[in-house]
Design a protein around this motif. Structure first.
Motif, PDB file in Angstrom:
ATOM      1  N   GLY A 104      -4.337   0.047  -3.096  1.00  0.00           N
ATOM      2  CA  GLY A 104      -4.678   1.383  -3.235  1.00  0.00           C
ATOM      3  C   GLY A 104      -3.811   2.471  -2.218  1.00  0.00           C
ATOM      4  O   GLY A 104      -2.542   1.873  -2.172  1.00  0.00           O
ATOM      5  N   ARG A 105      -4.456   3.312  -1.612  1.00  0.00           N
ATOM      6  CA  ARG A 105      -3.631   4.211  -0.694  1.00  0.00           C
ATOM      7  C   ARG A 105      -4.138   4.513   0.402  1.00  0.00           C
ATOM      8  O   ARG A 105      -5.298   4.543   0.608  1.00  0.00           O
ATOM      9  CB  ARG A 105      -3.106   5.335  -1.702  1.00  0.00           C
TER      10      ARG A 105
ATOM     11  N   VAL B 106      -7.743   9.796   8.911  1.00  0.00           N
ATOM     12  CA  VAL B 106      -6.988   8.948   8.062  1.00  0.00           C
ATOM     13  C   VAL B 106      -8.186   8.284   6.920  1.00  0.00           C
ATOM     14  O   VAL B 106      -9.179   8.014   7.468  1.00  0.00           O
ATOM     15  CB  VAL B 106      -6.907   7.799   9.125  1.00  0.00           C
ATOM     16  N   TRP B 107      -7.702   8.475   5.770  1.00  0.00           N
ATOM     17  CA  TRP B 107      -8.485   8.135   4.535  1.00  0.00           C
ATOM     18  C   TRP B 107      -7.968   6.810   4.075  1.00  0.00           C
ATOM     19  O   TRP B 107      -6.818   6.481   4.075  1.00  0.00           O
ATOM     20  CB  TRP B 107      -8.413   9.107   3.633  1.00  0.00           C
ATOM     21  N   ASP B 108      -8.907   6.049   3.542  1.00  0.00           N
ATOM     22  CA  ASP B 108      -8.337   4.716   3.051  1.00  0.00           C
ATOM     23  C   ASP B 108      -9.235   4.271   1.952  1.00  0.00           C
ATOM     24  O   ASP B 108     -10.469   4.892   1.655  1.00  0.00           O
ATOM     25  CB  ASP B 108      -8.178   3.601   3.912  1.00  0.00           C
ATOM     26  N   THR B 109      -8.765   3.483   1.005  1.00  0.00           N
ATOM     27  CA  THR B 109      -9.584   3.009  -0.408  1.00  0.00           C
ATOM     28  C   THR B 109      -9.946   1.548   0.128  1.00  0.00           C
ATOM     29  O   THR B 109      -9.891   0.796  -1.117  1.00  0.00           O
ATOM     30  CB  THR B 109      -8.661   3.076  -1.676  1.00  0.00           C
TER      31      THR B 109
ATOM     32  N   LEU C 260       0.911  -1.357  -0.205  1.00  0.00           N
ATOM     33  CA  LEU C 260       0.133  -0.049  -0.048  1.00  0.00           C
ATOM     34  C   LEU C 260       1.044   1.190   0.069  1.00  0.00           C
ATOM     35  O   LEU C 260       1.909   1.159   0.342  1.00  0.00           O
ATOM     36  CB  LEU C 260      -0.816  -0.052   1.330  1.00  0.00           C
ATOM     37  N   GLU C 261       0.131   2.359  -0.478  1.00  0.00           N
ATOM     38  CA  GLU C 261       0.813   3.609  -0.448  1.00  0.00           C
ATOM     39  C   GLU C 261       0.474   4.556   0.651  1.00  0.00           C
ATOM     40  O   GLU C 261      -0.757   4.678   0.799  1.00  0.00           O
ATOM     41  CB  GLU C 261       0.753   4.325  -1.721  1.00  0.00           C
ATOM     42  N   LEU C 262       1.363   4.865   1.638  1.00  0.00           N
ATOM     43  CA  LEU C 262       0.870   5.914   2.607  1.00  0.00           C
ATOM     44  C   LEU C 262       1.261   7.233   2.424  1.00  0.00           C
ATOM     45  O   LEU C 262       2.541   7.538   2.262  1.00  0.00           O
ATOM     46  CB  LEU C 262       1.341   5.279   4.074  1.00  0.00           C
ATOM     47  N   ASP C 263       0.564   8.239   2.312  1.00  0.00           N
ATOM     48  CA  ASP C 263       0.779   9.589   1.882  1.00  0.00           C
ATOM     49  C   ASP C 263       0.490  10.109   3.214  1.00  0.00           C
ATOM     50  O   ASP C 263      -0.704  10.189   4.019  1.00  0.00           O
ATOM     51  CB  ASP C 263      -0.393  10.188   0.850  1.00  0.00           C
ATOM     52  N   PHE C 264       1.167  11.268   3.690  1.00  0.00           N
ATOM     53  CA  PHE C 264       1.373  12.012   4.722  1.00  0.00           C
ATOM     54  C   PHE C 264       1.462  13.463   4.419  1.00  0.00           C
ATOM     55  O   PHE C 264       2.302  13.861   3.829  1.00  0.00           O
ATOM     56  CB  PHE C 264       2.436  11.437   5.646  1.00  0.00           C
ATOM     57  N   VAL C 265       0.522  14.174   5.079  1.00  0.00           N
ATOM     58  CA  VAL C 265       0.470  15.693   4.937  1.00  0.00           C
ATOM     59  C   VAL C 265       1.005  16.378   6.216  1.00  0.00           C
ATOM     60  O   VAL C 265       0.243  16.396   6.964  1.00  0.00           O
ATOM     61  CB  VAL C 265      -0.755  16.335   4.515  1.00  0.00           C
TER      62      VAL C 265
END
Length: 753
Positions: A522-523, A539-542, A486-491
């Motif tokens: 997904g991400r 925390v958003w997930d697909t 999975l791809e973990l994006d962080f802002v």
């Protein structure tokens, strides 16, 4: 010699005196002149020498001429003085006439008295007051006291009114005119008295009073006419002076108003005789209240409640009485009805009492049975609560012993992972580490939920920057997400919030753990949204999403939603239950939005906080931990578990540290001198043997040293009191099981400072 002139009357005018002196001087000079001429004419025959006689006559002639010139000059001055005197007299007469005209021209009566207060002048207005009444006008020389006496005794003044607020006195004259008298002293000590006609002012004031009385009477009439009672006023002659419409409506016989009639004319003889004793009582000064049954003009019988109140004048004499009559017919009927109902009720109560007595006995038996059942239920509930509390306290208490071997195993596997044993051995070590992670997660979850239920954990609310917290969590879970494909994006965010950093981190870790566990591909996104007075961390997930009917259920204990076709996971279904309990404890709102087949969004709303000024300095002076090494750091490890001591020593020596381990302070003293031996940092477990704790042991060590050593205190106790106690001592707290990476960062941070 000329005959002497008759003497003039004495005058006090200076000019008259001067004229008299000049006339006397003129007469004297005339006498001297005649005497000299006579002497010359009669004495020339006796002179022996003619020249001498001539010389003497010349001298006399010169003296006569000088005296004549002086006399002529005196006569000229006398003429000038006479002219000035005449002008002054004319001006005085003109002024006097003008003053008289001015006095006569004023509208007020004017009287002037001298310093002896004797009348010297008055105008026609004052004299007309006396003439109009056929009285003699006071003559000049009359005293002011005499004038006032004659005013009163003659009947010219009918009334006199004095008021301290008004100037002077006000009189009502016999001609019905109002006059205000004002007295003023003069400079010479005399007195001026003015009599002003104020009849118009009095009439206007009287008109205003009459209008006010009429308006007041109108309002009284309006009020009394709308009062549901009979109101009247009866004079001392038993005549009705006032009554309202209700009174007129009841006692107005054949449409005639009772106003102005006597009571014996208004009431029937029978009723009057019944009222007479009460009338005599009120005229004697007593308040009277009584009830009478009366029959109206139409034959209607009513019950009346009468009240008579006497009216006293200023001297205390009774001049009448007030009448208030209220119709209490409905009240009497109601009272009679109530009395009858009461009698019936007594009878019915007697009947029902007999019936209820039997029912009460049955109810008492049922109540006793229910009380026994409720007592048993309460005992069972208390027993269940005690059992549940005992369970939670037991789990919270034994967490230290449960985590001790797990912590030791974690330390050993971390040390093994830093060694080179070949690919096969490294794979086995990683498998062991993974298994330990699963055990640690399951055990930590059980311990956390038990501590939350037991109320052991207390929040430590402080203001802190989200930057470090989110960076560490993102770094920790990015590796987990990558391992799952999975791809973990962080802002990143530098917002300052007010919360418990450790409990908030636990909420976010549970969010991310669920997102990674249930997202097949997904991400995942970790970020913040700034609001007015709060920060929304999301925390958003697909993942597969959650059905709407399950959105509330997943926050319950041991509840898991497994998507169709998904593999079984190792969780217990307690992650979101822990989130729910922690959020309630912190007062943070947790929300969930999800769409099946699209994904889910977990959010926690955290209030905005404010950092202390010193925090900024600490952040500026901080240096990334990765920039430092632990080469040669001297570290003492104090723990009563020998396995943990060996594992910690193996891990720290792998980081090039020089380690000394001990199970207690005496054990450490057998190996070195704690007060003099060099040390860079002390790692101590809080719970030691023989009821000792790490805080006291470290305090004893630092009390012997010139420079106290920094301390990391390790414990499985999550209570707020312990956390605050360790913080007050200036130590860093880490909870078991210890993460090697977190331990390494803490060591570098303390050693660099």
């Amino acid at each position: 010699m000329p005959a002497p002139k008759p003497a003039k009357a004495e005058s006090t005018d200076p000019r008259d005196i001067r004229i008299a002196e000049l006339e006397a001087e003129n007469e004297r000079l005339t006498i001297i002149r005649d005497a000299l001429i006579f002497r010359v004419e009669s004495g020339s025959a006796h002179k022996p020498e003619p020249y001498a006689a001539f010389e003497h006559s010349v001298m006399l002639a010169e003296q006569v001429r000088e005296r004549t010139e002086a006399l002529n000059q005196a006569m000229d001055e006398l003429k000038v003085s006479n002219k000035a005197l005449n002008r002054a007299r004319e001006e005085a007469d003109t002024t006097r006439h003008r003053l008289v005209d001015a006095i006569e021209g004023i509208d007020d009566g004017f009287v002037l008295f001298d310093r002896q207060h004797r009348l010297i002048q008055s105008n026609s207005r004052f004299r007309n007051y006396w003439i109009f009444c056929g009285l003699d006008v006071p003559a000049v020389g009359t005293s002011v006291t005499e004038v006032k006496r004659r005013l009163k005794e003659s009947g010219l003044i009918r009334e006199e009114h004095s008021n301290e607020d008004n100037e002077g006195s006000v009189f009502l004259l016999s001609n019905d005119r109002w006059v205000q008298m004002i007295e003023r002293p003069t400079r010479e000590g005399g007195l001026v008295v003015l009599y002003s006609d104020v009849t118009d002012v009095k009439n206007s004031e009287m008109a205003r009073r009459i209008k006010a009385l009429e308006e007041s009477e109108r309002w009284i009439r309006v009020v009394t006419d709308h009062v549901p009672a009979l109101i009247a006023y009866v004079g001392d002659d038993l005549t009705i002076h006032f009554c309202n419409k209700v009174y007129e409506g009841w006692y107005g016989r054949r449409g005639e108003s009772p106003l102005g009639k006597r009571l014996d004319d208004v009431h029937s003889p029978e009723l009057y005789l019944r009222l007479l004793p009460q009338i005599l009582n009120v005229m004697a000064g007593d308040n009277v209240t009584f009830e009478f049954e009366e029959t109206g003009e139409s034959g209607e019988v009513r019950y009346m409640l009468r009240s008579y109140v006497p009216n006293f004048d200023g001297h205390g004499d009774i001049v009448g009485f007030f009448v208030l009559i209220r119709d209490i017919t409905d009240r009497r009927k109601t009272a009679l009805a109530l009395e009858q109902a009461y009698d019936n009720l007594e009878r019915r109560v007697g009947e029902r009492t007999a019936e209820l007595t039997g029912l009460n006995e049955q109810l008492l038996e049922e109540i006793n049975e229910r009380a026994a059942v409720e007592a048993r239920l309460r005992d069972a509930k208390l027993e269940a609560e005690r059992a549940n509390l005992s369970k939670t306290k037991f789990l919270a208490a034994v967490s230290h012993d449960l985590l001790q071997p797990l912590n030791a195993a974690r330390l050993f596997t971390s040390a093994l992972l830093e060694q080179s044993f070949g690919p096969k051995a490294e794979g086995l070590v990683r498998s062991v580490s993974t298994s330990l992670d699963d055990v640690e997660n399951l055990l930590g979850t059980l311990v956390d939920i038990s501590k939350l239920d037991a109320g052991v954990i207390k929040p430590d609310i402080t203001a802190f920057d989200l930057r470090d917290l989110l960076n560490n969590i993102a770094r920790e879970f990015r590796q987990m997400a990558t391992a799952e494909g999975l791809e973990l994006d962080f802002v990143a965010s530098s917002a300052v919030v007010s919360s418990d950093s450790q409990l908030l981190a636990r909420i976010l870790r549970n969010f991310l753990t669920n997102a990674i566990r249930y997202t097949g591909m997904g991400r995942i996104l970790l970020g913040c949204r700034r609001q007015k007075d709060a920060v929304l961390i999301q925390v958003w997930d697909t993942g597969p999403g959650i059905p709407k009917d399950k959105l509330t259920e997943i926050f319950q204990e041991f509840k898991r939603i497994r998507p169709s076709g998904a593999q079984a996971d190792k969780g217990l279904g307690l992650g979101l239950a822990i989130v729910d309990k922690i959020s309630r404890m912190l007062g943070h709102e947790v929300t969930l939005h999800s769409r099946e087949g699209v994904g889910s969004v977990f959010s926690v709303r955290v209030p905005v906080g404010r950092l202390r000024p010193r925090r900024a300095v600490e952040e500026q002076n901080s240096v990334p931990a990765a920039a430092h090494r632990l080469n040669g750091a001297k570290i003492w490890v104090i723990d009563n578990d020998h396995a943990i001591c060996r594992g910690m020593k193996t891990l720290l020596e792998g980081w090039d540290c020089r380690v000394v381990t001990a199970s207690s302070l005496p054990d450490l003293e057998r190996q070195l001198d704690p007060g003099k031996a060099p040390v860079d940092l002390i790692l101590a477990d809080y719970h030691l043997d023989n009821d000792e704790n790490g805080v006291n042991v470290v305090a004893a060590i630092n009390s012997r040293r010139q420079q106290p050593a920094p301390v990391i205190m390790i414990t499985a106790n999550y209570t707020f009191e312990l956390k605050q106690h360790i913080r007050d001592q200036g130590h860093l707290l880490m909870n078991k099981p210890v993460k090697p990476l977190k331990l390494r960062s803490a060591l570098i941070h303390l050693l660099q400072n």
